[in-house]
Scaffold this motif. Structure first.
Motif, PDB file in Angstrom:
ATOM      1  N   GLY A 136       0.776  -1.222   0.000  1.00  0.00           N
ATOM      2  CA  GLY A 136       0.000   0.000   0.000  1.00  0.00           C
ATOM      3  C   GLY A 136       0.809   1.273   0.000  1.00  0.00           C
ATOM      4  N   CYS A 137       2.144   1.158   0.112  1.00  0.00           N
ATOM      5  CA  CYS A 137       2.985   2.351   0.068  1.00  0.00           C
ATOM      6  C   CYS A 137       3.046   2.892  -1.362  1.00  0.00           C
ATOM      7  N   ASP A 138       3.063   4.208  -1.493  1.00  0.00           N
ATOM      8  CA  ASP A 138       3.187   4.826  -2.812  1.00  0.00           C
ATOM      9  C   ASP A 138       4.589   4.627  -3.369  1.00  0.00           C
ATOM     10  N   LEU A 139       5.589   4.770  -2.497  1.00  0.00           N
ATOM     11  CA  LEU A 139       6.990   4.580  -2.880  1.00  0.00           C
ATOM     12  C   LEU A 139       7.626   3.577  -1.924  1.00  0.00           C
ATOM     13  N   VAL A 140       8.364   2.633  -2.476  1.00  0.00           N
ATOM     14  CA  VAL A 140       9.075   1.642  -1.665  1.00  0.00           C
ATOM     15  C   VAL A 140      10.530   1.593  -2.088  1.00  0.00           C
ATOM     16  N   MET A 141      11.410   1.672  -1.094  1.00  0.00           N
ATOM     17  CA  MET A 141      12.827   1.393  -1.325  1.00  0.00           C
ATOM     18  C   MET A 141      13.116   0.041  -0.685  1.00  0.00           C
ATOM     19  N   LEU A 142      13.466  -0.939  -1.519  1.00  0.00           N
ATOM     20  CA  LEU A 142      13.638  -2.316  -1.063  1.00  0.00           C
ATOM     21  C   LEU A 142      15.032  -2.812  -1.424  1.00  0.00           C
ATOM     22  N   GLU A 143      15.604  -3.582  -0.515  1.00  0.00           N
ATOM     23  CA  GLU A 143      16.948  -4.115  -0.745  1.00  0.00           C
ATOM     24  C   GLU A 143      16.980  -5.098  -1.910  1.00  0.00           C
ATOM     25  N   SER A 144      17.989  -4.918  -2.771  1.00  0.00           N
ATOM     26  CA  SER A 144      18.308  -5.871  -3.833  1.00  0.00           C
ATOM     27  C   SER A 144      19.817  -6.037  -3.785  1.00  0.00           C
ATOM     28  N   ASN A 145      20.301  -6.780  -2.791  1.00  0.00           N
ATOM     29  CA  ASN A 145      21.703  -6.722  -2.405  1.00  0.00           C
ATOM     30  C   ASN A 145      22.648  -7.483  -3.316  1.00  0.00           C
ATOM     31  N   TYR A 146      22.290  -8.701  -3.705  1.00  0.00           N
ATOM     32  CA  TYR A 146      23.265  -9.524  -4.417  1.00  0.00           C
ATOM     33  C   TYR A 146      22.614 -10.374  -5.500  1.00  0.00           C
ATOM     34  N   GLU A 147      23.433 -10.729  -6.470  1.00  0.00           N
ATOM     35  CA  GLU A 147      23.040 -11.688  -7.493  1.00  0.00           C
ATOM     36  C   GLU A 147      23.637 -13.027  -7.091  1.00  0.00           C
ATOM     37  N   GLU A 148      22.827 -14.044  -7.037  1.00  0.00           N
ATOM     38  CA  GLU A 148      23.219 -15.329  -6.450  1.00  0.00           C
ATOM     39  C   GLU A 148      24.493 -15.893  -7.054  1.00  0.00           C
ATOM     40  N   ASN A 149      24.593 -15.955  -8.356  1.00  0.00           N
ATOM     41  CA  ASN A 149      25.777 -16.547  -8.980  1.00  0.00           C
ATOM     42  C   ASN A 149      27.028 -15.709  -8.740  1.00  0.00           C
ATOM     43  N   MET A 150      26.873 -14.381  -8.745  1.00  0.00           N
ATOM     44  CA  MET A 150      28.016 -13.518  -8.461  1.00  0.00           C
ATOM     45  C   MET A 150      28.507 -13.713  -7.035  1.00  0.00           C
ATOM     46  N   LEU A 151      27.564 -13.888  -6.101  1.00  0.00           N
ATOM     47  CA  LEU A 151      27.960 -14.109  -4.706  1.00  0.00           C
ATOM     48  C   LEU A 151      28.711 -15.426  -4.557  1.00  0.00           C
ATOM     49  N   LEU A 152      28.190 -16.486  -5.126  1.00  0.00           N
ATOM     50  CA  LEU A 152      28.825 -17.793  -4.981  1.00  0.00           C
ATOM     51  C   LEU A 152      30.221 -17.815  -5.615  1.00  0.00           C
ATOM     52  N   ALA A 153      30.406 -17.036  -6.681  1.00  0.00           N
ATOM     53  CA  ALA A 153      31.693 -17.031  -7.382  1.00  0.00           C
ATOM     54  C   ALA A 153      32.631 -15.936  -6.892  1.00  0.00           C
ATOM     55  N   CYS A 154      32.196 -15.120  -5.956  1.00  0.00           N
ATOM     56  CA  CYS A 154      32.990 -13.967  -5.528  1.00  0.00           C
ATOM     57  C   CYS A 154      34.316 -14.410  -4.908  1.00  0.00           C
ATOM     58  N   PRO A 155      35.453 -13.997  -5.456  1.00  0.00           N
ATOM     59  CA  PRO A 155      36.745 -14.464  -4.952  1.00  0.00           C
ATOM     60  C   PRO A 155      37.210 -13.775  -3.674  1.00  0.00           C
ATOM     61  N   VAL A 156      36.619 -12.626  -3.344  1.00  0.00           N
ATOM     62  CA  VAL A 156      37.090 -11.878  -2.178  1.00  0.00           C
ATOM     63  C   VAL A 156      36.266 -12.152  -0.922  1.00  0.00           C
ATOM     64  N   TYR A 157      35.150 -12.866  -1.065  1.00  0.00           N
ATOM     65  CA  TYR A 157      34.328 -13.192   0.100  1.00  0.00           C
ATOM     66  C   TYR A 157      34.640 -14.607   0.581  1.00  0.00           C
ATOM     67  N   PRO A 158      34.993 -14.780   1.837  1.00  0.00           N
ATOM     68  CA  PRO A 158      35.180 -16.139   2.359  1.00  0.00           C
ATOM     69  C   PRO A 158      33.837 -16.868   2.447  1.00  0.00           C
ATOM     70  N   TYR A 159      33.924 -18.160   2.592  1.00  0.00           N
ATOM     71  CA  TYR A 159      32.724 -19.009   2.606  1.00  0.00           C
ATOM     72  C   TYR A 159      31.733 -18.589   3.696  1.00  0.00           C
ATOM     73  N   LEU A 160      32.236 -18.316   4.892  1.00  0.00           N
ATOM     74  CA  LEU A 160      31.339 -17.972   5.994  1.00  0.00           C
ATOM     75  C   LEU A 160      30.594 -16.662   5.742  1.00  0.00           C
ATOM     76  N   LEU A 161      31.254 -15.711   5.101  1.00  0.00           N
ATOM     77  CA  LEU A 161      30.579 -14.455   4.779  1.00  0.00           C
ATOM     78  C   LEU A 161      29.487 -14.685   3.737  1.00  0.00           C
ATOM     79  N   LYS A 162      29.775 -15.525   2.766  1.00  0.00           N
ATOM     80  CA  LYS A 162      28.759 -15.842   1.765  1.00  0.00           C
ATOM     81  C   LYS A 162      27.545 -16.497   2.417  1.00  0.00           C
ATOM     82  N   GLN A 163      27.787 -17.390   3.351  1.00  0.00           N
ATOM     83  CA  GLN A 163      26.683 -18.045   4.050  1.00  0.00           C
ATOM     84  C   GLN A 163      25.900 -17.048   4.897  1.00  0.00           C
ATOM     85  N   ARG A 164      26.601 -16.124   5.518  1.00  0.00           N
ATOM     86  CA  ARG A 164      25.923 -15.106   6.320  1.00  0.00           C
ATOM     87  C   ARG A 164      25.020 -14.239   5.446  1.00  0.00           C
TER      88      ARG A 164
END
Length: 265
Positions: free
Chosen positions: A159-187
């Motif tokens: 019912g809100c006229d304007l919504v700002m909603l999180e769109s934080n990550y793309e799943e495949n990019m997150l899983l393949a991200c070389p700078v994020y350790p496994y535990l951070l990806k899981q978090r």
């Protein structure tokens, strides 16, 4: 008439400006005072005219500039009692700052604006989003830093006229991200982490069907997302539902480090 402007949005810092009915406020101060004041001046927004600051939670990308900003501009700070206690205990606000605890589900006034906090599922002491009602009856919903699109989030955004909603990550990019350790990806992928492009895009369909005419995608990850990925994910879901961009809804992406244009409605 309401005005809405994400000044910063992302893991490096967050702050949102909104105003209506002669009252203006900020949601979060997650960048330095200097950076925030500069961003506001670039959009001809006056920090001296603010009526208060709403804080979503205590993570540094939402409060790192709060202490210095409050020394320069003495404003009341609204947030969950747990968040305000944390800010006090860890010297994130100056001594004597006006801290106003808010209870999720119970509206409170900031000048001529009425705000309601609602719980968001995130790994913090107590994370909330906000629904703000303007004097002329417009509703603005803000929900970032949420591991899943919960019932509480859904009910407060519908019912809100304007919504700002999180769109934080793309799943495949997150899983393949070389700078994020496994535990951070899981978090990040956990129910108390962040919202993916896919989950965000699915949520927007119902929002538009229930009357939302403006959607901003926010809190994009620098490492595991792009503006185009986030935009296309949501645009695609809306198109599949028969929703036409530009006619039924205006869709945008909040920039990470440069203030967006001011949305007036």
């Amino acid at each position: 008439m309401a005005r809405f402007c994400p000044l910063y949005s992302g893991s490096s810092g967050n702050s949102i400006y909104l105003s209506a009915g002669g009252t203006s406020l900020l949601v979060d101060v997650g960048v330095s005072c200097k950076a925030l004041v500069t961003a506001m001046s670039q959009r001809e927004l006056d920090p001296a005219g603010l009526g208060g600051i709403l804080v979503t939670h205590e993570h540094s990308d939402h409060v790192q500039g709060l202490r210095v900003f409050l020394k320069r501009y003495s404003l009341p700070v609204y947030g969950s009692s747990e968040t305000l206690d944390y800010l006090t205990a860890y010297d994130k606000v100056p001594s004597g700052a006006t801290l106003v605890p808010v209870e999720p589900g119970r509206p409170f006034a900031v000048g001529n604006l009425m705000a309601t906090a609602f719980d968001t599922p995130h790994d913090s002491v107590h994370s909330v989003g906000y629904r703000v009602e303007t004097p002329d009856g417009h509703h603005i919903g803000i929900a970032t830093d949420l591991g899943h699109y919960s019932r509480q989030v859904r009910s407060n955004l519908l019912g809100c006229d304007l919504v700002m909603l999180e769109s934080n990550y793309e799943e495949n990019m997150l899983l393949a991200c070389p700078v994020y350790p496994y535990l951070l990806k899981q978090r990040i992928r956990s129910p108390q982490g962040h919202l993916s492009n896919l989950d965000c895009s699915k949520a927007t369909v119902e929002l538009v069907q229930q009357g939302t005419t403006r959607i901003l995608l926010g809190h994009l990850s620098k490492e595991t997302n792009t503006e185009n990925n986030a935009y296309q994910a949501t645009a695609g879901q809306l198109a599949q539902a028969g929703i036409v961009l530009g006619r039924d809804v205006l869709l945008g992406v909040a920039k990470r480090e440069n203030a967006n244009g001011v949305i007036v409605f």
